[in-house]
Scaffold this motif. Structure first.
Motif, PDB file in Angstrom:
ATOM      1  N   MET A   1      47.139  48.166  57.085  1.00 32.78           N
ATOM      2  CA  MET A   1      46.018  47.237  57.163  1.00 32.78           C
ATOM      3  C   MET A   1      46.177  46.140  56.119  1.00 32.78           C
ATOM      4  N   LEU A   2      45.871  44.910  56.514  1.00 31.71           N
ATOM      5  CA  LEU A   2      45.896  43.773  55.597  1.00 31.71           C
ATOM      6  C   LEU A   2      44.580  43.773  54.822  1.00 31.71           C
ATOM      7  N   GLU A   3      44.655  44.136  53.547  1.00 34.67           N
ATOM      8  CA  GLU A   3      43.441  44.290  52.756  1.00 34.67           C
ATOM      9  C   GLU A   3      43.029  43.009  52.047  1.00 34.67           C
ATOM     10  N   SER A   4      43.993  42.193  51.642  1.00 42.04           N
ATOM     11  CA  SER A   4      43.649  40.953  50.947  1.00 42.04           C
ATOM     12  C   SER A   4      44.710  39.894  51.203  1.00 42.04           C
ATOM     13  N   LEU A   5      44.313  38.651  51.016  1.00 42.89           N
ATOM     14  CA  LEU A   5      45.184  37.515  51.292  1.00 42.89           C
ATOM     15  C   LEU A   5      44.878  36.398  50.310  1.00 42.89           C
ATOM     16  N   LYS A   6      45.939  35.754  49.801  1.00 44.50           N
ATOM     17  CA  LYS A   6      45.806  34.561  48.986  1.00 44.50           C
ATOM     18  C   LYS A   6      46.573  33.428  49.653  1.00 44.50           C
ATOM     19  N   ILE A   7      45.978  32.232  49.638  1.00 43.99           N
ATOM     20  CA  ILE A   7      46.587  31.059  50.245  1.00 43.99           C
ATOM     21  C   ILE A   7      46.558  29.926  49.237  1.00 43.99           C
ATOM     22  N   SER A   8      47.648  29.176  49.162  1.00 45.30           N
ATOM     23  CA  SER A   8      47.676  27.980  48.315  1.00 45.30           C
ATOM     24  C   SER A   8      48.306  26.829  49.096  1.00 45.30           C
ATOM     25  N   ASN A   9      47.588  25.714  49.149  1.00 49.43           N
ATOM     26  CA  ASN A   9      48.115  24.454  49.681  1.00 49.43           C
ATOM     27  C   ASN A   9      48.513  24.524  51.148  1.00 49.43           C
ATOM     28  N   PHE A  10      47.745  25.272  51.932  1.00 47.95           N
ATOM     29  CA  PHE A  10      48.007  25.370  53.371  1.00 47.95           C
ATOM     30  C   PHE A  10      46.871  24.730  54.151  1.00 47.95           C
ATOM     31  N   LYS A  11      47.194  23.697  54.895  1.00 49.76           N
ATOM     32  CA  LYS A  11      46.237  22.982  55.736  1.00 49.76           C
ATOM     33  C   LYS A  11      44.985  22.626  54.936  1.00 49.76           C
ATOM     34  N   SER A  12      43.814  23.073  55.366  1.00 46.63           N
ATOM     35  CA  SER A  12      42.578  22.666  54.681  1.00 46.63           C
ATOM     36  C   SER A  12      42.229  23.564  53.500  1.00 46.63           C
ATOM     37  N   PHE A  13      43.138  24.501  53.143  1.00 49.71           N
ATOM     38  CA  PHE A  13      42.913  25.406  52.010  1.00 49.71           C
ATOM     39  C   PHE A  13      43.699  24.926  50.792  1.00 49.71           C
ATOM     40  N   ARG A  14      43.009  24.673  49.710  1.00 46.01           N
ATOM     41  CA  ARG A  14      43.670  24.340  48.447  1.00 46.01           C
ATOM     42  C   ARG A  14      44.061  25.625  47.729  1.00 46.01           C
ATOM     43  N   PHE A  18      40.879  36.269  49.910  1.00 50.19           N
ATOM     44  CA  PHE A  18      39.987  36.993  50.811  1.00 50.19           C
ATOM     45  C   PHE A  18      40.248  38.489  50.703  1.00 50.19           C
ATOM     46  N   ASP A  19      39.197  39.277  50.925  1.00 51.84           N
ATOM     47  CA  ASP A  19      39.298  40.726  51.076  1.00 51.84           C
ATOM     48  C   ASP A  19      38.776  41.073  52.458  1.00 51.84           C
ATOM     49  N   PHE A  20      39.554  41.830  53.221  1.00 46.68           N
ATOM     50  CA  PHE A  20      39.253  42.047  54.631  1.00 46.68           C
ATOM     51  C   PHE A  20      38.808  43.480  54.923  1.00 46.68           C
ATOM     52  N   GLY A  21      38.174  43.643  56.098  1.00 45.32           N
ATOM     53  CA  GLY A  21      37.800  44.940  56.625  1.00 45.32           C
ATOM     54  C   GLY A  21      38.588  45.232  57.886  1.00 45.32           C
ATOM     55  N   ARG A  22      38.064  46.136  58.705  1.00 47.42           N
ATOM     56  CA  ARG A  22      38.737  46.479  59.957  1.00 47.42           C
ATOM     57  C   ARG A  22      38.470  45.419  61.031  1.00 47.42           C
ATOM     58  N   LEU A  23      37.214  44.968  61.134  1.00 48.83           N
ATOM     59  CA  LEU A  23      36.845  43.879  62.031  1.00 48.83           C
ATOM     60  C   LEU A  23      36.334  42.734  61.172  1.00 48.83           C
ATOM     61  N   ASN A  24      36.951  41.565  61.326  1.00 50.41           N
ATOM     62  CA  ASN A  24      36.615  40.405  60.506  1.00 50.41           C
ATOM     63  C   ASN A  24      36.274  39.239  61.417  1.00 50.41           C
ATOM     64  N   ILE A  25      35.039  38.750  61.314  1.00 52.03           N
ATOM     65  CA  ILE A  25      34.585  37.659  62.171  1.00 52.03           C
ATOM     66  C   ILE A  25      34.264  36.446  61.312  1.00 52.03           C
ATOM     67  N   PHE A  26      34.790  35.297  61.727  1.00 49.64           N
ATOM     68  CA  PHE A  26      34.614  34.051  60.995  1.00 49.64           C
ATOM     69  C   PHE A  26      33.779  33.091  61.827  1.00 49.64           C
ATOM     70  N   VAL A  27      32.694  32.597  61.234  1.00 49.67           N
ATOM     71  CA  VAL A  27      31.835  31.633  61.915  1.00 49.67           C
ATOM     72  C   VAL A  27      31.685  30.405  61.027  1.00 49.67           C
ATOM     73  N   GLY A  28      31.449  29.281  61.653  1.00 46.54           N
ATOM     74  CA  GLY A  28      31.290  28.039  60.908  1.00 46.54           C
ATOM     75  C   GLY A  28      31.334  26.863  61.852  1.00 46.54           C
ATOM     76  N   ALA A  29      31.124  25.690  61.324  1.00 49.22           N
ATOM     77  CA  ALA A  29      31.124  24.480  62.139  1.00 49.22           C
ATOM     78  C   ALA A  29      32.518  24.238  62.727  1.00 49.22           C
ATOM     79  N   ASN A  30      32.555  23.497  63.832  1.00 51.22           N
ATOM     80  CA  ASN A  30      33.831  23.105  64.410  1.00 51.22           C
ATOM     81  C   ASN A  30      34.615  22.276  63.394  1.00 51.22           C
ATOM     82  N   GLY A  31      35.882  22.622  63.210  1.00 52.17           N
ATOM     83  CA  GLY A  31      36.719  21.895  62.272  1.00 52.17           C
ATOM     84  C   GLY A  31      36.573  22.333  60.833  1.00 52.17           C
TER      85      GLY A  31
END
Length: 393
Positions: A1-14, A18-31
């Motif tokens: 299982m992927l428990e955590s993730l770090k991102i640097s300088n990828f697309k809109s992420f500076r 993140f820390d994840f669970g078994r089911l992970n749902i992301f909501v937010g505005a378009n774009g």
């Protein structure tokens, strides 16, 4: 299982973690950057495969692009020369830094640094100075040398097999080819009939698969039975393209002599629900996967129930699998048991500089008070702006 993730300088992420669970749902505005996060995992997957190029990314459902579209480009911040990812799970950690020049982009990204750790033991490491072939990652070699039953092998294999699915109705119906075919089902939903046939062949021996299929059929009042066939001449127009095997349904409201339908005739909702069933319940499916717009093609109440079933399946039937998905229908939130630490809701926004920020939703006393005092469901709190992740319109 992927428990955590770090991102640097990828697309809109500076910079993001993140820390994840078994089911992970992301909501937010378009774009806001929801899909960018799912694609970040896809880049890691390609890196574990050993090659990061358009073909490897497309194979995982990732939109290909030139380096300037992959590196964070923001007028308030300098652009970095590389993108960086770090994934952790099962006591293991994999990190990779990738390079590709803006002015003369290469077909393949170069591996600048790469490291794999299993607990306190370093499985593989390399930097700029000991990098004989920068176009090739080191994880295929590392995997070949690891014990087959080791936790590092399982972790890397799950990352390598990751894919981002985005089904569409013509592919689900079997009317157009799926350009990214996979087992048990393609990234656009192609090959659904073959995947479903595998599920049907498991019914007598696997009670959980049988229960999951019954739960899906119960969502659609008109469905009498679901099957597959290779004999479609009698039930499909000769002018329509067809695959060797097709899904068939019986409609319990129609005359029994004429109540047999194919996927080309049936509601797209049942096809999408069967797609989710096959992807979750097939033992040949990936253990780590993502679905963009998990609520598409479904009536709001069906979407709510379908996400409830996904929670049940991942908790009770296939606890070895992990799902990441985006959603736009507010009622999906009302089906989530956010008190379960393995069910995680993330709110995705842009900050004042336009960079993506992701926040895990956790109930606060104020939200509980609002919800109980006024009988307001979580979906309404989101629409009304109390949770964030809504456009400023």
């Amino acid at each position: 299982m992927l428990e955590s993730l770090k991102i640097s300088n990828f697309k809109s992420f500076r910079e993001a973690s993140f820390d994840f669970g078994r089911l992970n749902i992301f909501v937010g505005a378009n774009g806001a950057g929801k899909t960018n996060l799912l694609e970040a995992i896809g880049v890691i997957s390609a890196a574990v495969f050993g090659v990061v190029d358009d073909e490897s990314l497309l194979r995982r459902g990732i939109r290909p692009g030139v380096p300037r579209l992959y590196k964070t480009s923001n007028k308030h911040h300098a652009m970095s020369s590389n993108i960086y990812f770090e994934a952790q799970g099962s006591g293991c950690r994999y990190s990779v830094s990738l390079l590709n020049p803006l002015d003369k982009p290469r077909p393949k990204w170069h591996f600048k640094t790469e490291r794999m750790e299993d607990g306190e033991r370093t499985v593989y490491v390399r930097g700029v100075k000991n990098n004989p072939n920068p176009e090739m990652g080191g994880m295929p070699l590392a995997l070949s040398q690891l014990p087959q039953e080791s936790r590092a092998t399982y972790f890397l294999s799950d990352l390598r097999d990751y894919a981002l699915y985005n089904p569409n109705t013509p592919a689900l119906r079997g009317l157009v080819p799926d350009l990214q075919a996979r087992v048990p089902v393609g990234l656009s939903g192609g090959g659904l009939s073959d995947g479903l046939q595998q599920i049907l062949s498991m019914l007598e021996k696997d009670e959980q698969v049988a229960s999951a299929l019954e739960e899906v059929e119960a969502l659609f009042s008109w469905v009498g039975s679901v099957a597959t066939t290779t004999q479609s001449a009698q039930i499909l127009s000769a002018s329509l393209p067809r695959t060797k095997r097709m899904i068939t349904f019986t409609d319990r409201f129609m005359n029994q002599r004429y109540n047999r339908l194919t996927g080309a005739d049936a509601s797209e909702g049942i096809l999408y629900a069967l797609f989710l069933l096959v992807l979750c319940m097939s033992p040949q499916g990936p253990k780590l996967f993502a679905i963009d717009n998990v609520d598409q093609a479904l009536n709001p109440r069906l979407a709510k129930k379908m996400v409830h079933l996904l929670q049940q399946w991942l908790h009770e039937y296939v606890p070895q699998k992990q799902l990441f998905c985006t959603a736009h229908n507010p009622v999906v939130l009302d089906s989530l048991d956010v008190s379960d630490d393995m069910i995680r809701l993330f709110i995705v926004d842009r900050d004042s500089d336009g960079l993506t920020v992701v926040r895990r939703f956790q109930t606060t006393p104020e939200l509980l008070r609002l919800s109980k005092a006024h009988h307001i469901p979580l979906s309404q709190l989101w629409v009304d702006g109390y949770l964030g992740g809504v456009p400023d319109v």
